[in-house]
Structures are given as C-alpha cells and as structure tokens.
Design an enzyme around this catalytic site. Sequence first.
Site, PDB file in Angstrom:
ATOM      1  N   LYS A 118       0.836  -1.205   0.000  1.00 21.98           N
ATOM      2  CA  LYS A 118       0.000   0.000   0.000  1.00 21.98           C
ATOM      3  C   LYS A 118       0.870   1.255   0.000  1.00 21.98           C
ATOM      4  CE  LYS A 118      -3.819  -2.341   2.290  1.00 21.98           C
ATOM      5  NZ  LYS A 118      -4.405  -2.765   3.571  1.00 21.98           N
ATOM      6  N   ASP A 171     -10.679   3.689   4.327  1.00 19.86           N
ATOM      7  CA  ASP A 171     -11.126   2.292   4.348  1.00 19.86           C
ATOM      8  C   ASP A 171     -12.650   2.200   4.354  1.00 19.86           C
ATOM      9  OD1 ASP A 171      -9.206   0.334   4.142  1.00 19.86           O
ATOM     10  OD2 ASP A 171      -8.660   0.373   6.267  1.00 19.86           O
ATOM     11  N   GLN A 206      -3.933  -0.814   9.700  1.00 22.54           N
ATOM     12  CA  GLN A 206      -3.984  -2.189   9.212  1.00 22.54           C
ATOM     13  C   GLN A 206      -4.574  -3.117  10.285  1.00 22.54           C
ATOM     14  OE1 GLN A 206      -3.118  -3.194   6.035  1.00 22.54           O
ATOM     15  NE2 GLN A 206      -3.831  -5.231   6.586  1.00 22.54           N
TER      16      GLN A 206
END
Length: 309
Positions: A52, A119, A96
């Site tokens: 990412k 997200d 994460q």
Amino acid sequence: MTEIIDGKVASQDVVAEVKRLSAELAVSGGTPGLAVVIVGEDPASQVYVASKSRMASECGFHSVQYSLSSDTSENELVDLVCKLNFDPQIHGILVQLPLPSQIDTGRIIQAIAPEKDVDGFNFINVGKVGTGELGTAFIPCTPAGAMLLIERVRGKDLTGLNAVVVGRSNIVGKPMASLLLAANCTVTIAHRHTRDLATITRTADILVVAVGKPELVKGDWVKPGATVIDVGINRVPALADGTRRTTLVGDVDFGAVKRSAGAITPVPGGVGPMTIAMLMANTLVSAYRAVGMVAPRFDEAKRSHMDDN
Ligand code: NAD
C-alpha cells in the site's frame, strides 16, 4: 466462452487514472497524503502495508508509514490517529487490521476522522453506504473494486439482476450487498447459518463470495452465464501430499465454476489488486475534497441510483 476477469488490468486502469488526477492536483498545489499504520509484526500485514505504501508513492502521494511495536497501548494508538486527523498533509488514514488483542479495534476505527477514513469502516461512512449516500461516502475498497469488475462485465446498468452475496462481514459482505442494492439489483445475503446455500447461489446473475473457505462454491452451484466474483483468499497446501509449499485459492472452485459461469475472477489476480487500487482512489478523492475541488468519481454507474426506494 467464459470471460476471466483480469483484476490486474482493471486495477492498472484505476491506478493510471489516479496518477493522472494526482498530477493534475499537484498543479494546484495539492498532494494527496496517505498514512498507513501497522501495529506488530504479523508477516501478512507487513506485506499488505508495504505494498500500500509503495503504491501510494508510485501514485505521487505523500506516503508515510508508522510501524508500532506489538505492545503499543490503545491510548497510544488513539493519540497517533488523532494527530493524523489534524495533519493537513494527510488525507487518508489506514490502520492495518487485525490489531493486537489489547487494542479495541472498534474504538480505533471510530477515532479516525470520517473525512480521512479511506477504508470506509467508520460509522459515518458505513451509514452513508447503507443509505445510498454514495456521493460523499468512502466506500470500503474491496466491495468498491468488486463493483467496478462487475460493471466491466455487465455494463453500468445492473437494474433488476439477481445478486447473491455469500458472507456478511462489515468490511466485505454487507457493503457489497448495499452497493448492489444501490445499483437496483435484487439482493440476497447468505452466511454461515444459511440453509441450502447451493439453491440460493443458483439464482444469482451476479454471485459474490466472501467467506474464507477454500473452494466452497462448486461447479453446479452456479447458474450458466452468471458473473462470479471470488473475494476469498485462502492459503492451502500446494501438493496433495501436504508438504510445506502452499498456494492461494479462492472461495470458488475456479476450475469447475469456470465451465458454467459467464465470467469469473481468478485468485490471485482478481479482486485483490482492485482493493489496493481503490484505496488509492479514495485517498485521491479525499485530497480533492480537502482543497474544495470537485472530487473525481470512480463509481459513475451507482451515482444516480437509489433515486427511489
Ligand atoms: P469474515 O470471516 O469476517 O466473514 C466471513 C463470512 O462468511 C461470515 O459472514 C460468515 O457468516 C460467512 N460464512 C462462513 N462460513 C460459511 C459457509 N460455510 N457458508 C456460507 N457463509 C459462510 O471474512 P471477510 O473479512 O469478509 O473475508 C472473507 C474472505 O475474503 C477471506 O478469505 C478474506 O481473506 C478475503 N478478503 C479478500 C480481500 C481482497 O482484497 N481480495 C479483502 C478482504 C477479505
């Protein structure tokens, strides 16, 4: 002839557009910024986070990574998130998952400012997706990417199609069902307590499977011509004798299902690459919004739906 939906090519298209728009924004003095936070040393998470951050740099973003030790306290992580919430150089914050057990994941997700929640897990964005307010929401990256793959195959008008989503997680199944509903599909959600799953999957024009069970969906579970999106990523022994080598398979028996499906995503190379591309897209959108410019759209087809109920 079954179409194998190439998620690598589709994701490259998204990333190319993100790069172009990122360069355009730079002309006006803006640089999208993505902060990726990882707590602990989980090897799979390390790989995801590294890719990412790398992709963000390739897109011309300001990319920062925070690698915190596994004994980081919940309050320390909340403090970092709050600092990033107020950092004008940061437009997207990604923590994460999974987090170590001493940290309440829900509290961390809700601590992220909704306008930087790329997200799409924060209650505000979940609520917007659930009510069809897609124009100002951050849509979770995996279902957003899956929708783009579906639209590549079926076109932008999905009105009236039967869609079955297997799996009802907050990060994949539920938002996926909301997006298909917003696109005027007739949506059925199946899960671990569903009875006679195969009868339900056979009704699907569009079948999305997000379960985490290797090759759960068999060849005769799928209607001929259906579009099959396999979200699952499962690591299984590569050899029949069970030696150490492993391989990745999806939640769909690819070899059998591809004989009847109209189109199917492979694993790897299907939904996976789209997830990271949509994270870049969401971060870019956030940066455009932050400078007050009209944000680009990566989900044209869904915009005008939900005009009625
Ligand atoms: P999860 O464990 O949170 O949810 C799994 C869902 O499957 C649950 O709703 C459960 O009820 C349902 N389920 C379990 N067994 C079932 C069965 N036998 N029949 C029907 N339903 C059943 O998982 P998740 O986070 O939604 O992820 C699902 C899969 O997708 C995993 O393999 C994960 O690795 C993968 N995934 C891939 C990406 C990507 O980028 N490609 C992103 C997220 C998740």
